[in-house]
Motif scaffolding. Structure first.
Motif, PDB file in Angstrom:
ATOM      1  N   PRO A 190      37.631  35.296  39.942  1.00 55.03           N
ATOM      2  CA  PRO A 190      38.675  35.438  39.340  1.00 55.03           C
ATOM      3  C   PRO A 190      38.475  36.892  38.564  1.00 55.03           C
ATOM      4  O   PRO A 190      38.961  37.689  38.119  1.00 55.03           O
ATOM      5  N   VAL A 191      37.150  37.160  38.250  1.00 57.03           N
ATOM      6  CA  VAL A 191      36.552  38.319  37.497  1.00 57.03           C
ATOM      7  C   VAL A 191      35.167  38.491  37.861  1.00 57.03           C
ATOM      8  O   VAL A 191      34.456  37.626  38.295  1.00 57.03           O
ATOM      9  N   GLY A 206      43.023  49.045  34.645  1.00 47.98           N
ATOM     10  CA  GLY A 206      43.103  47.648  34.207  1.00 47.98           C
ATOM     11  C   GLY A 206      41.842  46.854  33.958  1.00 47.98           C
ATOM     12  O   GLY A 206      41.901  45.614  34.118  1.00 47.98           O
ATOM     13  N   VAL A 207      40.700  47.570  33.581  1.00 45.76           N
ATOM     14  CA  VAL A 207      39.572  46.906  33.311  1.00 45.76           C
ATOM     15  C   VAL A 207      39.862  45.929  32.138  1.00 45.76           C
ATOM     16  O   VAL A 207      40.216  46.523  31.132  1.00 45.76           O
ATOM     17  N   GLY A 208      39.824  44.708  32.194  1.00 43.25           N
ATOM     18  CA  GLY A 208      40.205  43.535  31.320  1.00 43.25           C
ATOM     19  C   GLY A 208      39.311  43.252  30.147  1.00 43.25           C
ATOM     20  O   GLY A 208      39.817  42.669  29.102  1.00 43.25           O
ATOM     21  N   TYR A 209      37.976  43.688  30.277  1.00 44.93           N
ATOM     22  CA  TYR A 209      37.030  43.490  29.112  1.00 44.93           C
ATOM     23  C   TYR A 209      35.842  44.525  29.363  1.00 44.93           C
ATOM     24  O   TYR A 209      35.546  44.877  30.305  1.00 44.93           O
ATOM     25  N   THR A 263      35.479  43.650  34.975  1.00 41.55           N
ATOM     26  CA  THR A 263      35.179  43.749  33.652  1.00 41.55           C
ATOM     27  C   THR A 263      33.977  44.645  33.444  1.00 41.55           C
ATOM     28  O   THR A 263      33.461  44.987  34.653  1.00 41.55           O
ATOM     29  N   ARG A 285      39.602  40.492  38.922  1.00 39.41           N
ATOM     30  CA  ARG A 285      39.698  41.283  37.507  1.00 39.41           C
ATOM     31  C   ARG A 285      38.439  41.813  37.403  1.00 39.41           C
ATOM     32  O   ARG A 285      37.443  41.301  37.144  1.00 39.41           O
ATOM     33  N   GLU A 313      38.586  49.802  40.843  1.00 39.60           N
ATOM     34  CA  GLU A 313      39.820  49.753  41.576  1.00 39.60           C
ATOM     35  C   GLU A 313      39.964  48.824  42.609  1.00 39.60           C
ATOM     36  O   GLU A 313      40.851  48.108  42.734  1.00 39.60           O
ATOM     37  N   TYR A 351      42.580  37.121  28.265  1.00 37.77           N
ATOM     38  CA  TYR A 351      42.535  36.437  29.690  1.00 37.77           C
ATOM     39  C   TYR A 351      41.293  35.421  30.080  1.00 37.77           C
ATOM     40  O   TYR A 351      41.474  34.306  30.660  1.00 37.77           O
ATOM     41  N   ALA A 374      40.312  45.284  41.654  1.00 42.19           N
ATOM     42  CA  ALA A 374      41.513  45.233  41.056  1.00 42.19           C
ATOM     43  C   ALA A 374      42.748  45.055  42.251  1.00 42.19           C
ATOM     44  O   ALA A 374      43.504  44.056  42.264  1.00 42.19           O
ATOM     45  N   GLY A 434      42.501  41.643  43.835  1.00 46.34           N
ATOM     46  CA  GLY A 434      42.856  40.539  43.011  1.00 46.34           C
ATOM     47  C   GLY A 434      41.890  39.901  42.117  1.00 46.34           C
ATOM     48  O   GLY A 434      41.874  38.828  41.300  1.00 46.34           O
TER      49      GLY A 434
END
Length: 149
Positions: free
Chosen positions: A85-86, A135-138, A115, A113, A105, A14, A108, A111
């Protein structure tokens, strides 16, 4: 920063587009066009380790002046409005914050993300599952040490 996912599996991650796109170096704040910057937040100074290389000069005590849960959620709301975004939770050790999962949470849901940058010592099977479920992306884990390997 090297994307280990991309390096080992030749798979897109991502965050790769945010870091490795052709024009990333020309983008305001290093952000993808139309988005705010990626934000690294030292969400706590407290840590369960005392590493020589760490710039936080931390230890296991609680430090004054850190954001409360409600203040942290308002901070995350502000980031979402700025189209960040992050959000990389860092520290100290972010998993020491009792509200880490609530904050991740909340990010997320807004919107942004979530990490995580951690020393890894507090990750159990249950913690890893909660991180995944949110949904932690990294998750970045430092591999530093004093001994030769």
């Amino acid at each position: 920063m090297i994307s280990v996912t991309k390096l080992l599996f030749m798979d897109e991650y991502y965050g790769d587009a945010l870091r490795y796109s052709h024009n990333a170096h020309r983008m305001k704040s290093g952000a993808a066009e139309g988005m705010g910057p990626v934000v690294v937040w030292n969400s706590t100074r407290t840590c369960n380790l005392r590493c020589r290389h760490c710039y936080m000069e931390s230890d296991g005590q609680k430090y004054d002046g850190e954001l409360t849960t409600e203040e942290a959620k308002r901070f995350i709301d502000d980031l979402a409005e700025f189209r960040v975004p992050v959000l990389l939770f860092s520290g100290g050790e972010p998993l020491i914050r009792p509200d880490f999962f609530a904050l991740a949470e909340h990010a997320a849901e807004r919107g942004v993300r979530p990490t995580l940058s951690t020393n890894g010592t507090l990750i159990t099977r249950d913690v890893a599952q909660r991180i995944k479920d949110l949904g932690v992306g990294y998750v970045g884990i430092s591999l530093d040490g004093l001994a030769d390997v």
